[in-house]
Structure formats: C-alpha cells, structure tokens
Design a protein around this motif. Sequence first.
Motif, PDB file in Angstrom:
ATOM      1  N   ARG A  39     -25.899  37.036  -5.158  1.00 30.34           N
ATOM      2  CA  ARG A  39     -27.183  36.908  -6.328  1.00 30.34           C
ATOM      3  C   ARG A  39     -26.469  35.737  -7.055  1.00 30.34           C
ATOM      4  O   ARG A  39     -27.246  34.902  -7.041  1.00 30.34           O
ATOM      5  CB  ARG A  39     -28.126  37.728  -6.663  1.00 30.34           C
ATOM      6  CG  ARG A  39     -28.441  38.773  -5.766  1.00 30.34           C
ATOM      7  CD  ARG A  39     -29.218  40.025  -5.936  1.00 30.34           C
ATOM      8  NE  ARG A  39     -30.116  40.653  -5.588  1.00 30.34           N
ATOM      9  CZ  ARG A  39     -31.593  39.713  -4.972  1.00 30.34           C
ATOM     10  NH1 ARG A  39     -31.993  39.378  -5.910  1.00 30.34           N
ATOM     11  NH2 ARG A  39     -31.772  40.753  -4.468  1.00 30.34           N
ATOM     12  N   ARG A 107     -17.710  34.263   0.935  1.00 32.01           N
ATOM     13  CA  ARG A 107     -17.320  35.403   1.884  1.00 32.01           C
ATOM     14  C   ARG A 107     -15.878  35.837   1.445  1.00 32.01           C
ATOM     15  O   ARG A 107     -15.509  37.212   1.345  1.00 32.01           O
ATOM     16  CB  ARG A 107     -17.396  35.836   2.965  1.00 32.01           C
ATOM     17  CG  ARG A 107     -18.845  35.501   3.469  1.00 32.01           C
ATOM     18  CD  ARG A 107     -20.127  36.510   4.062  1.00 32.01           C
ATOM     19  NE  ARG A 107     -20.010  38.012   4.320  1.00 32.01           N
ATOM     20  CZ  ARG A 107     -20.968  38.653   3.643  1.00 32.01           C
ATOM     21  NH1 ARG A 107     -21.957  37.467   2.891  1.00 32.01           N
ATOM     22  NH2 ARG A 107     -21.157  39.853   3.612  1.00 32.01           N
ATOM     23  N   ASP A 129     -21.473  44.527   4.122  1.00 29.96           N
ATOM     24  CA  ASP A 129     -20.335  44.197   5.031  1.00 29.96           C
ATOM     25  C   ASP A 129     -19.136  45.619   4.162  1.00 29.96           C
ATOM     26  O   ASP A 129     -18.256  45.172   4.945  1.00 29.96           O
ATOM     27  CB  ASP A 129     -20.053  43.492   5.104  1.00 29.96           C
ATOM     28  CG  ASP A 129     -19.355  42.171   3.780  1.00 29.96           C
ATOM     29  OD1 ASP A 129     -19.631  42.958   2.553  1.00 29.96           O
ATOM     30  OD2 ASP A 129     -18.549  41.897   3.487  1.00 29.96           O
ATOM     31  N   ARG A 155     -39.706  48.057  -3.191  1.00 29.66           N
ATOM     32  CA  ARG A 155     -39.561  46.994  -4.115  1.00 29.66           C
ATOM     33  C   ARG A 155     -41.119  45.970  -4.894  1.00 29.66           C
ATOM     34  O   ARG A 155     -40.637  45.562  -5.628  1.00 29.66           O
ATOM     35  CB  ARG A 155     -39.114  45.758  -3.411  1.00 29.66           C
ATOM     36  CG  ARG A 155     -37.754  45.486  -3.502  1.00 29.66           C
ATOM     37  CD  ARG A 155     -37.103  45.130  -4.551  1.00 29.66           C
ATOM     38  NE  ARG A 155     -35.688  45.964  -4.756  1.00 29.66           N
ATOM     39  CZ  ARG A 155     -34.359  45.210  -4.152  1.00 29.66           C
ATOM     40  NH1 ARG A 155     -35.024  44.659  -3.351  1.00 29.66           N
ATOM     41  NH2 ARG A 155     -33.422  46.121  -4.282  1.00 29.66           N
ATOM     42  N   ARG A 178     -35.048  37.886   4.545  1.00 24.48           N
ATOM     43  CA  ARG A 178     -33.559  38.430   4.562  1.00 24.48           C
ATOM     44  C   ARG A 178     -32.636  38.954   5.363  1.00 24.48           C
ATOM     45  O   ARG A 178     -31.471  38.974   5.660  1.00 24.48           O
ATOM     46  CB  ARG A 178     -33.515  38.510   3.255  1.00 24.48           C
ATOM     47  CG  ARG A 178     -32.389  38.787   2.495  1.00 24.48           C
ATOM     48  CD  ARG A 178     -32.412  38.418   0.900  1.00 24.48           C
ATOM     49  NE  ARG A 178     -33.440  39.268   0.211  1.00 24.48           N
ATOM     50  CZ  ARG A 178     -32.638  40.222  -0.328  1.00 24.48           C
ATOM     51  NH1 ARG A 178     -31.921  40.832  -0.169  1.00 24.48           N
ATOM     52  NH2 ARG A 178     -33.839  41.133  -1.022  1.00 24.48           N
ATOM     53  N   ASP A 182     -29.034  38.522   7.243  1.00 24.55           N
ATOM     54  CA  ASP A 182     -27.967  39.135   7.120  1.00 24.55           C
ATOM     55  C   ASP A 182     -27.736  39.912   8.002  1.00 24.55           C
ATOM     56  O   ASP A 182     -26.213  39.428   8.250  1.00 24.55           O
ATOM     57  CB  ASP A 182     -28.297  40.348   5.990  1.00 24.55           C
ATOM     58  CG  ASP A 182     -28.329  39.304   4.553  1.00 24.55           C
ATOM     59  OD1 ASP A 182     -28.300  38.679   4.470  1.00 24.55           O
ATOM     60  OD2 ASP A 182     -29.147  40.734   3.959  1.00 24.55           O
TER      61      ASP A 182
HETATM   62  O1  CDP Z   1     -30.870  45.071  -4.246  1.00 27.94           O
HETATM   63  P1  CDP Z   1     -31.060  44.095  -2.597  1.00 27.94           P
HETATM   64  O2  CDP Z   1     -30.928  44.850  -1.666  1.00 27.94           O
HETATM   65  O3  CDP Z   1     -32.307  43.416  -2.849  1.00 27.94           O
HETATM   66  O4  CDP Z   1     -30.161  42.965  -2.234  1.00 27.94           O
HETATM   67  P2  CDP Z   1     -28.259  43.632  -2.851  1.00 27.94           P
HETATM   68  O5  CDP Z   1     -27.851  43.677  -1.994  1.00 27.94           O
HETATM   69  O6  CDP Z   1     -28.879  42.270  -4.284  1.00 27.94           O
HETATM   70  O7  CDP Z   1     -27.572  41.449  -2.027  1.00 27.94           O
HETATM   71  C1  CDP Z   1     -28.345  40.240  -2.140  1.00 27.94           C
HETATM   72  C2  CDP Z   1     -27.899  39.540  -0.683  1.00 27.94           C
HETATM   73  O8  CDP Z   1     -26.488  39.884  -0.738  1.00 27.94           O
HETATM   74  C3  CDP Z   1     -28.415  40.080   0.733  1.00 27.94           C
HETATM   75  O9  CDP Z   1     -29.481  39.710   1.007  1.00 27.94           O
HETATM   76  C4  CDP Z   1     -27.083  39.675   1.395  1.00 27.94           C
HETATM   77  O10 CDP Z   1     -27.429  38.374   1.802  1.00 27.94           O
HETATM   78  C5  CDP Z   1     -25.787  39.764   0.284  1.00 27.94           C
HETATM   79  N1  CDP Z   1     -24.863  39.678   0.535  1.00 27.94           N
HETATM   80  C6  CDP Z   1     -23.621  39.984   1.622  1.00 27.94           C
HETATM   81  O11 CDP Z   1     -23.874  39.335   2.183  1.00 27.94           O
HETATM   82  N2  CDP Z   1     -23.068  41.078   1.073  1.00 27.94           N
HETATM   83  C7  CDP Z   1     -22.943  41.828   0.526  1.00 27.94           C
HETATM   84  N3  CDP Z   1     -21.840  43.004   0.491  1.00 27.94           N
HETATM   85  C8  CDP Z   1     -24.168  42.221  -0.046  1.00 27.94           C
HETATM   86  C9  CDP Z   1     -24.676  41.381  -0.192  1.00 27.94           C
END
Ligand code: CDP
Length: 224
Positions: A39, A107, A129, A155, A178, A182
Amino acid sequence: MKRLTIAIDGPAGAGKSTVAKLAAQELKYTYIDTGAMYRAVAWQALQQGKETTAKDIAGLANKLDIKLTYVDGKTRVKVDDQDITEAIRTPEVSRLVAKVAQVPELRQVMLTLQRNMAGQGGVVMDGRDIGTHVLPNADIKIFLTASIKERARRRWQELTDQGHAVDLAELEAEIASRDKADCEREIAPLVAASDAVHLDTTQLSIADTVEKILALAKGKLACV
Ligand code: CDP
Ligand code: CDP
C-alpha cells in the motif's frame, strides 16, 4: 525457547491483520503487515499525479525506503520518513494496490526485505504470498478465508465506524476485483500453501481464531 515464524495469508477482510496482531501480542512476537508495504508503494505512485505504469513502480522499487515502526501496539508506516499510516488506507490506494503488486521488480525487492525482517524468527507475518514465497519454511502457515459477503460487511462496518460513508455493494465489488487480480497474477499469486492450515472465519470470532493459532504455536513449541 525457539521463536517461531508464523505466516498468515488470505483474501481481503478475512481477518488476517486483526488476528495476526493479537497472536503476535500474546506470543510477544513482531507483527509484520506486508500489505501495508505494498500500500505504501501504491500511495507513492499516486503522489506522481499521473496514471501509474509498471515502469513507474519498478523505478520506485529501486529506491524503496519503507519503515514499519510499532507505537502502542500499532504498526506505523513511513516512506522517506513521512508517516503515511492513515494515508495508505484510502479507497484510491485500495483501488491501485493490486496493480502495483503485480510488478515483478517490486515483488523481488519486497521478498528480500520481508525475508530479512523475519530472519530472526519471532514474527507473525500476514499477506498473500507469505507461506508460498516469502517464508516457505515458516513453522506455521495459516490460510484465512471468509465468504465475500462477510468480508465486505466487515470492511463496511470498519469504515462506517471510522465515519466514512461507503456503499456496501461498491465495497464488495472492489474487494472481489482485488481478490481476482491477486489470485490471477503471474508472480506469487494468492493461493494457499499446500501445507497451510485452512481456517474459515465466516462464523468464527476473532478470539476463537486467535486461540486456534495459539494452539498451533503451542503444539510446535512443545516439540522443539
Ligand atoms: O487489508 P487488506 O486485506 O485490504 O489488504 P492488504 O493486506 O493491505 O493488502 C493490499 C494489497 O497488497 C493486496 O490486495 C495485494 O494486492 C497486495 N499484497 C500482495 O500482493 N502481497 C502481499 N504479501 C501482501 C499484499
Ligand atoms: O487483514 P484482513 O484484510 O484479512 O482483515 P482485517 O483488517 O483483520 O479485518 C477486517 C475487519 O473484520 C476488522 O474490522 C475486524 O475487526 C473484522 N473481523 C471480524 O469481525 N471477525 C473476524 N473473525 C475477523 C475480523
């Protein structure tokens, strides 16, 4: 006593950060919110004031300066020493972040950073991941899910409590889109590790979920 690494993955709103934080508190481990790191990069991209390209993100990845600090048990996020903890939770960032997270150069940088952060053990790390790529040898892997309706409702409740006017149907569509991005991206998609413990929290309270994670940790600690 051995200090475990615990990986928690799953889709948006499944409860990952809430339970990861509480489990870390209980175990006196560090909680690492990898979503906040992605983010932060999406927030940086928005500051450029133009449509974000993969090249922009690769450029940001090369000079990444994200710091997670812990104040009163809460994670604070800084980029180039600017505190953006609240700014990374806006709908604009939520809409852009999954696109940002697809960029291979970013990444790769995140993988190295996050592995270093977990290097000493004693961490609960949540994301998409973690069990599959970042910490494939984690002592405990949890894959947290809940129905899309329940995740959107949570949410919505959270944002409403914070005083934001949000439309439940729109929020559900944003979360579904989203999740799709993902799950379908080429690098490190959201998928459960083959050795992950699956927990569906649709009907499971926060306290019960934390209890299950702590029981797994206790089991691991008993046999090392
Ligand atoms: O809190 P929420 O579940 O809305 O999302 P977040 O954990 O803040 O993660 C935001 C976005 O970051 C996810 O929708 C993924 O696109 C990306 N993300 C990722 O690709 N890999 C991760 N290890 C963590 C987040
Ligand atoms: O990190 P992730 O996006 O997976 O979810 P979260 O931010 O931890 O949780 C989203 C919202 O759902 C928070 O307001 C939690 O308090 C709530 N929640 C819940 O009501 N019941 C659960 N079993 C888990 C989370």
